[in-house]
Design an enzyme around this catalytic site. Sequence first.
Site, short mmCIF file in Angstrom:
data_model
loop_
_atom_site.label_atom_id
_atom_site.label_comp_id
_atom_site.label_asym_id
_atom_site.label_seq_id
_atom_site.Cartn_x
_atom_site.Cartn_y
_atom_site.Cartn_z
N CYS A 199 22.34 -11.90 -62.70
CA CYS A 199 21.14 -12.04 -62.09
C CYS A 199 21.32 -11.75 -60.61
O CYS A 199 21.28 -10.70 -60.15
CB CYS A 199 20.67 -13.74 -62.48
N HIS A 245 20.92 -13.73 -68.11
CA HIS A 245 21.76 -15.03 -67.99
C HIS A 245 22.77 -15.15 -69.14
O HIS A 245 22.51 -16.02 -69.99
CB HIS A 245 21.17 -16.32 -67.66
N GLU A 274 25.28 -17.06 -69.42
CA GLU A 274 25.85 -18.40 -69.09
C GLU A 274 25.00 -19.42 -70.00
O GLU A 274 25.40 -20.59 -70.01
CB GLU A 274 25.94 -18.78 -67.92
#
Length: 518
Positions: free
Chosen positions: A39, A160, A162
């Site tokens: 990001c 993202h 994660e």
Amino acid sequence: MLPCTTKIADLTWKPKGVILSGDADPAVFDLGVPILGICYGCQEIAWRANSANVAAGEAREYGHARADLMIQRMSPSRRLRVLTTSTSSSKALVMRCMVRTTLPNILGSFSLTRIQTVYMSHFDKLVKLPEGFTILASTPNSEFAGIAHETKPVFGVQFHPEVEHTPRGVELFKNFAVDICGARQHWVMSDFIQHEIQRIRKLVGPKAQVIGAVSGGVDSTVAARLMTEAIGDRFHAVLVDNGVMRLNECQQVKETLEKHLGINLTVIDGADLFLSRLKGLTEPEAKRKVIGSTFIDLFEEEAIRIEKAAENTPNAGKVEYFLQGTLYPDVIESLSFKGPSATIKTHHNVGGLPARMMNGQGLKLIEPLRELFKDEVREFGRQLGIHEDLVMRHPFPGPGIAIRIIGEVTPERVAIARKADHIFISMIREAGIYNEMSQAYAGLDTNRAVGVMGDARVYGYIIILRAVTTTNFMTAEPYEFKFDLLKKIARRIVNEVDGVARVTYDITSKPPGTIELE
Ligand code: XMP
């Protein structure tokens, strides 16, 4: 995990690779190790190459996106990449160019299914492909949603990986860490427990005592059970009735912790003190800070009492430590390093602590869970023998119902929110769907609304129901109730809780919403 203000020159070790979530010391790029920017970190890579590569987007992009992964490894030996591009409307594939590269493909197995669901949360974006880079992935709103340098192991993704809402994001990390950085995967939970027990014993020593807050939630219970395992009765758990717990909760928690988990527990009745200090406060951060500091006041008094009581017994050490069940998301969301990242909210178990606790006048902190996410804590709890019902219990925030009541917390408003919450959670349990959601509660709006009951006009409170699914609590989606059940819940709340005129269901995702109302 290091703050973005870290100077590479100060590191006493050399990383195998670097994952950037934002800004960083530019020396990172001279380390000569693989870099993955996520990001803002991806934008950082592009911006360092040329500031014109990044600009504000025309549209904010929050939530799910469909990423078209453009590069596939054609043959492992030749490592040829085929770049394709698609127009978002027709999804037609157009062969654009072929790039010969010696780099392994970060997307790895992730790219075998070309279209992937990924999670986006950004406004700024890459508007130009940095020189020397190729495109890895695109979404309809971000042409450069994934980039890779043609000759250096430098990668960036706008999405993202994660978060759980990028379902295969973990694979991308694995490819980066293992295949590209050459790291080994060897962390296992059972080692972690033994390691933590030994670490705690060494840190606390043979005499000192530890005091810790428990709430009945999984985090503080796991932390307390771990502490009991490490130092037995030299650990003193304290449950504070802060006047903003759920209906009958204090009694239930006392039973479970004392009887079933053998934890050395004291209950303090602080309800009147908390409610008197909350009087007149409406601003969320002010409410959180008052609750945090009132907790600490009570704990410090309790520490003195425990120390006095222990005089002339085999447990005659000083109370030196304060245990907290802080998790990694609390740490991330509460910290702001010299201002560049925004403080989302001050979790009372981290940033709301008065400085006196941290600077040595009072107690030192022990936070054995501060590197874990919720799903890991649950696994930890199971391994410590904690019952499944408790392990799967929805989290309940330290500041309790106070951050689910928008505006002033008065005894009357607490009673209304408690009753509505009790009905909501009971009906969820009866429907057998409690474990399908990660957290659910009934909150209270500041505004009132008009209703009609019998022949009379009522001007009553508005209940906000919230139920979300998530595993790491960093992002969340609203739970999709059967509409019929929601209507039944609303009917019972309006009928049974005096003063309520309306019931609403909050369907905001996180981000942009948060799970709690304040
Ligand atoms: P938010 O509202 O930040 O919540 O999306 C994420 C998770 O954290 C919990 N939460 C807290 N827990 N003290 C706590 O112990 C706090 O001050 C606090 N604020 C939020 C929230 O219930 C959710 O599980």
